[in-house]
Design a protein around this motif. Structure first.
Motif, mmCIF file in Angstrom:
data_model
loop_
_atom_site.group_PDB
_atom_site.id
_atom_site.type_symbol
_atom_site.label_atom_id
_atom_site.label_comp_id
_atom_site.label_asym_id
_atom_site.label_seq_id
_atom_site.Cartn_x
_atom_site.Cartn_y
_atom_site.Cartn_z
ATOM 1 N N VAL A 1 0.865 -1.180 0.000
ATOM 2 C CA VAL A 1 0.000 0.000 0.000
ATOM 3 C C VAL A 1 0.905 1.234 0.000
ATOM 4 N N VAL A 2 0.828 2.024 -1.054
ATOM 5 C CA VAL A 2 1.677 3.213 -1.174
ATOM 6 C C VAL A 2 0.797 4.449 -0.994
ATOM 7 N N VAL A 3 1.229 5.353 -0.127
ATOM 8 C CA VAL A 3 0.544 6.636 0.027
ATOM 9 C C VAL A 3 1.506 7.718 -0.442
ATOM 10 N N ALA B 1 4.661 14.169 -5.833
ATOM 11 C CA ALA B 1 5.058 13.296 -6.957
ATOM 12 C C ALA B 1 6.534 12.932 -6.856
ATOM 13 N N ALA B 2 6.829 11.660 -7.054
ATOM 14 C CA ALA B 2 8.222 11.172 -7.080
ATOM 15 C C ALA B 2 8.208 9.751 -7.622
ATOM 16 N N GLY B 3 9.396 9.233 -7.886
ATOM 17 C CA GLY B 3 9.562 7.828 -8.233
ATOM 18 C C GLY B 3 8.681 7.367 -9.370
ATOM 19 N N SER B 4 8.031 6.215 -9.167
ATOM 20 C CA SER B 4 7.283 5.592 -10.267
ATOM 21 C C SER B 4 6.081 6.438 -10.701
ATOM 22 N N LEU B 5 5.516 7.234 -9.792
ATOM 23 C CA LEU B 5 4.385 8.092 -10.206
ATOM 24 C C LEU B 5 4.866 9.141 -11.212
ATOM 25 N N HIS C 1 7.113 -8.510 -10.574
ATOM 26 C CA HIS C 1 7.626 -7.161 -10.312
ATOM 27 C C HIS C 1 6.556 -6.265 -9.678
ATOM 28 N N ASP C 2 5.807 -6.812 -8.734
ATOM 29 C CA ASP C 2 4.823 -6.027 -7.963
ATOM 30 C C ASP C 2 3.950 -5.123 -8.840
ATOM 31 N N PRO C 3 3.103 -5.691 -9.682
ATOM 32 C CA PRO C 3 2.283 -4.838 -10.564
ATOM 33 C C PRO C 3 1.236 -4.016 -9.792
ATOM 34 N N VAL D 1 7.302 12.461 1.603
ATOM 35 C CA VAL D 1 6.912 12.506 0.183
ATOM 36 C C VAL D 1 5.963 11.363 -0.138
ATOM 37 N N ASP D 2 6.381 10.153 0.207
ATOM 38 C CA ASP D 2 5.539 8.969 0.008
ATOM 39 C C ASP D 2 6.065 7.833 0.879
ATOM 40 N N PHE D 3 5.322 6.763 0.975
ATOM 41 C CA PHE D 3 5.781 5.602 1.743
ATOM 42 C C PHE D 3 4.970 4.378 1.345
HETATM 43 N N1 UDP Z 1 8.521 1.229 -1.921
HETATM 44 C C1 UDP Z 1 8.932 0.212 -1.091
HETATM 45 N N2 UDP Z 1 9.069 -1.043 -1.600
HETATM 46 C C2 UDP Z 1 8.824 -1.343 -2.900
HETATM 47 C C3 UDP Z 1 8.401 -0.295 -3.745
HETATM 48 C C4 UDP Z 1 8.258 0.974 -3.225
HETATM 49 O O1 UDP Z 1 9.159 0.431 0.091
HETATM 50 O O2 UDP Z 1 8.956 -2.519 -3.290
HETATM 51 C C5 UDP Z 1 8.348 2.591 -1.393
HETATM 52 C C6 UDP Z 1 9.389 3.555 -1.918
HETATM 53 O O3 UDP Z 1 10.505 3.626 -1.055
HETATM 54 C C7 UDP Z 1 8.639 4.855 -1.950
HETATM 55 C C8 UDP Z 1 7.189 4.458 -2.180
HETATM 56 O O4 UDP Z 1 7.105 3.085 -1.821
HETATM 57 O O5 UDP Z 1 8.727 5.504 -0.699
HETATM 58 C C9 UDP Z 1 6.729 4.647 -3.612
HETATM 59 O O6 UDP Z 1 7.606 3.984 -4.471
HETATM 60 P P1 UDP Z 1 7.478 4.107 -6.051
HETATM 61 O O7 UDP Z 1 6.198 3.494 -6.491
HETATM 62 O O8 UDP Z 1 7.716 5.504 -6.467
HETATM 63 O O9 UDP Z 1 8.566 3.116 -6.621
HETATM 64 P P2 UDP Z 1 10.123 3.239 -6.808
HETATM 65 O O10 UDP Z 1 10.425 4.604 -7.343
HETATM 66 O O11 UDP Z 1 10.673 2.971 -5.464
HETATM 67 O O12 UDP Z 1 10.400 2.138 -7.783
#
Ligand code: UDP
Length: 258
Positions: A91-93, A97-101, A128-130, A174-176
């Motif tokens: 569960v990502v909150v 905006a950062a990372g995969s978003l 790969h955690d879809p 930022v996110d978690f």
């Molecule tokens: N995150 C995590 N484990 C994972 C994927 C993501 O703890 O397997 C965390 C990551 O550290 C970030 C948030 O979830 O704080 C959002 O991650 P994002 O989807 O942007 O993916 P990433 O850029 O890490 O691939």
């Protein structure tokens, strides 16, 4: 420790059988991985810091009535936890905006989101955690509709609380990513949803409010260096440890305080 039975071994943690039924011991390794474990390193002292930071945050969340699997810290690298049945969702909150978003939607990193976003990823290394939606979660029975509602409500409460906690330490949340489990208090009762796994700079994006400096696992993902030092800085700002910068001091401090 080596005589205990390993229940599960992940990339950064090991779960051992606990001392009583319904408990496990969660051991924090120094191993760090990113990009589906294609990138690996051992970061001296990281496990010690994550054990302490996760303990601190789980305790704070418990204090405001959020059920967690955390029972107590046992030593530098281990904590006693409740054995839960893990719901197979990450569960990502997100607040910013950062990372995969940012990659997926072409949104510049650092852009404030109009409201916190809750996203779900199906826990599967092979896939790969879809990313999945409420529809998938319901159709495949990964969580009941009631559990789904509880998870969203808890995730947003965790976000509100942690945003304030980190803001007080001069850090932007930022996110978690969090995970939840079902806890069966006794066989006849409905299981309770509780927060499981860990909350640490491995699973959060944390930026210094003033400078924007990254204090999280992106330092490792993006080869910025000073990973353990950044985690120690988070621990110091939260008041968990006294020293910062010098990892040796951190490790000896945490070692001396078990
Ligand atoms: N995150 C995590 N484990 C994972 C994927 C993501 O703890 O397997 C965390 C990551 O550290 C970030 C948030 O979830 O704080 C959002 O991650 P994002 O989807 O942007 O993916 P990433 O850029 O890490 O691939």
């Amino acid at each position: 420790m080596s005589k205990r039975r390993i229940v599960y071994e992940g990339k950064a943690k090991i779960l051992y059988e606990g001392p009583e039924p319904g408990t496990l011991i969660q051991y924090f390794k120094d191993d760090t991985t990113a990009f589906d474990a294609q990138k690996k390193a051992v970061l001296d002292g990281k496990g010690v810091l994550n054990n302490r930071i996760s303990e601190f945050i789980m305790n704070q969340l418990s204090a405001i009535g959020i059920p967690t699997h955390f029972i107590r810290r046992l030593n530098m690298r281990e904590q006693l936890i409740r054995k839960v049945e893990i719901i197979p969702l990450e569960v990502v909150v997100r607040n910013i905006a950062a990372g995969s978003l940012s990659t997926r939607l072409g949104m510049p990193e650092g852009q404030q989101l109009p409201r916190p976003l809750v996203e779900f990823y199906y826990k599967s290394d092979a896939l790969h955690d879809p990313m999945v939606s409420e529809e998938h979660i319901a159709a495949f029975g990964w969580a009941t509709p009631q559990e789904y509602d509880d998870i969203i409500a808890l995730a947003l409460r965790v976000n509100d609380y942690m945003s304030g906690l980190f803001a007080g330490a001069g850090i932007r949340l930022v996110d978690f990513k969090i995970e939840f489990g079902r806890y069966f208090e006794n066989d006849h009762d409905m299981p309770r949803i509780m927060l499981a796994d860990e909350i640490s700079p491995d699973s959060c994006r944390l930026w210094d409010y003033k400078t924007g400096e990254k204090l999280d696992k992106d330092r490792f993902r993006r080869d910025l260096g000073g990973v353990t030092e950044a985690y120690a800085e988070v621990a110091r700002r939260l008041g968990i440890i006294r020293e910062s910068g010098d990892t040796d001091n951190v490790v000896s401090f945490t070692g001396g305080s078990k």
